[in-house]
Write a protein that holds these residues in place. Sequence first.
Motif, PDB file in Angstrom:
ATOM      1  N   ASP A   1      43.221  56.011  25.029  1.00 56.40           N
ATOM      2  CA  ASP A   1      44.079  56.027  26.217  1.00 56.40           C
ATOM      3  C   ASP A   1      43.745  57.141  27.202  1.00 56.40           C
ATOM      4  O   ASP A   1      44.619  57.695  27.853  1.00 56.40           O
ATOM      5  CB  ASP A   1      45.563  56.109  25.839  1.00 56.40           C
ATOM      6  CG  ASP A   1      46.083  54.816  25.263  1.00 56.40           C
ATOM      7  OD1 ASP A   1      45.528  53.763  25.613  1.00 56.40           O
ATOM      8  OD2 ASP A   1      47.049  54.861  24.469  1.00 56.40           O
TER       9      ASP A   1
ATOM     10  N   PRO B   1      40.710  43.123  31.542  1.00 53.01           N
ATOM     11  CA  PRO B   1      41.740  44.113  31.225  1.00 53.01           C
ATOM     12  C   PRO B   1      43.020  43.519  30.634  1.00 53.01           C
ATOM     13  O   PRO B   1      43.718  44.193  29.878  1.00 53.01           O
ATOM     14  CB  PRO B   1      42.025  44.799  32.556  1.00 53.01           C
ATOM     15  CG  PRO B   1      41.432  43.945  33.593  1.00 53.01           C
ATOM     16  CD  PRO B   1      40.375  43.118  32.951  1.00 53.01           C
TER      17      PRO B   1
ATOM     18  N   ASN C   1      42.511  53.769  31.844  1.00 49.22           N
ATOM     19  CA  ASN C   1      43.247  52.510  31.745  1.00 49.22           C
ATOM     20  C   ASN C   1      42.281  51.336  31.570  1.00 49.22           C
ATOM     21  O   ASN C   1      41.077  51.454  31.773  1.00 49.22           O
ATOM     22  CB  ASN C   1      44.186  52.307  32.937  1.00 49.22           C
ATOM     23  CG  ASN C   1      43.457  52.214  34.256  1.00 49.22           C
ATOM     24  OD1 ASN C   1      42.250  52.037  34.289  1.00 49.22           O
ATOM     25  ND2 ASN C   1      44.200  52.312  35.337  1.00 49.22           N
ATOM     26  N   ALA C   2      42.850  50.195  31.198  1.00 51.44           N
ATOM     27  CA  ALA C   2      42.030  49.023  30.866  1.00 51.44           C
ATOM     28  C   ALA C   2      41.278  48.493  32.079  1.00 51.44           C
ATOM     29  O   ALA C   2      40.133  48.046  31.963  1.00 51.44           O
ATOM     30  CB  ALA C   2      42.912  47.931  30.273  1.00 51.44           C
ATOM     31  N   ARG C   3      41.891  48.543  33.251  1.00 56.42           N
ATOM     32  CA  ARG C   3      41.239  47.995  34.444  1.00 56.42           C
ATOM     33  C   ARG C   3      39.977  48.780  34.816  1.00 56.42           C
ATOM     34  O   ARG C   3      38.929  48.194  35.098  1.00 56.42           O
ATOM     35  CB  ARG C   3      42.218  47.982  35.606  1.00 56.42           C
ATOM     36  CG  ARG C   3      41.647  47.347  36.848  1.00 56.42           C
ATOM     37  CD  ARG C   3      42.730  47.113  37.883  1.00 56.42           C
ATOM     38  NE  ARG C   3      42.208  46.597  39.105  1.00 56.42           N
ATOM     39  CZ  ARG C   3      41.930  45.319  39.325  1.00 56.42           C
ATOM     40  NH1 ARG C   3      42.145  44.435  38.380  1.00 56.42           N
ATOM     41  NH2 ARG C   3      41.458  44.922  40.491  1.00 56.42           N
ATOM     42  N   SER C   4      40.052  50.105  34.807  1.00 59.52           N
ATOM     43  CA  SER C   4      38.870  50.896  35.161  1.00 59.52           C
ATOM     44  C   SER C   4      37.796  50.789  34.078  1.00 59.52           C
ATOM     45  O   SER C   4      36.600  50.761  34.390  1.00 59.52           O
ATOM     46  CB  SER C   4      39.249  52.349  35.407  1.00 59.52           C
ATOM     47  OG  SER C   4      39.728  52.952  34.227  1.00 59.52           O
ATOM     48  N   CYS C   5      38.204  50.683  32.823  1.00 60.84           N
ATOM     49  CA  CYS C   5      37.240  50.526  31.735  1.00 60.84           C
ATOM     50  C   CYS C   5      36.482  49.211  31.889  1.00 60.84           C
ATOM     51  O   CYS C   5      35.248  49.176  31.814  1.00 60.84           O
ATOM     52  CB  CYS C   5      37.957  50.564  30.395  1.00 60.84           C
ATOM     53  SG  CYS C   5      36.916  50.176  28.978  1.00 60.84           S
TER      54      CYS C   5
ATOM     55  N   LEU D   1      38.975  54.163  26.206  1.00 62.90           N
ATOM     56  CA  LEU D   1      40.069  53.201  26.328  1.00 62.90           C
ATOM     57  C   LEU D   1      40.908  53.179  25.060  1.00 62.90           C
ATOM     58  O   LEU D   1      42.133  53.116  25.122  1.00 62.90           O
ATOM     59  CB  LEU D   1      39.525  51.801  26.616  1.00 62.90           C
ATOM     60  CG  LEU D   1      40.559  50.682  26.698  1.00 62.90           C
ATOM     61  CD1 LEU D   1      41.518  50.920  27.866  1.00 62.90           C
ATOM     62  CD2 LEU D   1      39.889  49.343  26.821  1.00 62.90           C
TER      63      LEU D   1
END
Length: 113
Positions: A10, A75, A13-17, A7
């Motif tokens: 990059d 996220p 993305n923040a949501r999947s992380c 993350l």
Amino acid sequence: IITLSDLECDYINARSCCSKLNKWVVPEVIGHAVVTVLMLISLHWFIFLLNLPVATWNIYRYIMVPSGNMGVFDPTEIHNRGQLKSHMKEAMIKLGFHLLCFFMYLYRLVCAV
């Protein structure tokens, strides 16, 4: 640690992380609480006292999630206020703690036999 570093670079993305990390929060809390209670029951006082602050921190962190957040890792907030760096630091401290515990448990296993 790898997911958080991905993350940071990059690669994801923040949501999947956050969804990957939040999936493991409840099993971590339950597992650490069970190990702590088992150490108390078996009268291993030093290991119990070593595990108690970490178990308490995990439970506190899980309980104090604000309403509306996705979980411990959110996220929309992970890039705000340096939370990514604090999550990375916490993950490194937990890695060191679990490594220390692994060798302590291994030593106790070898000495008990």
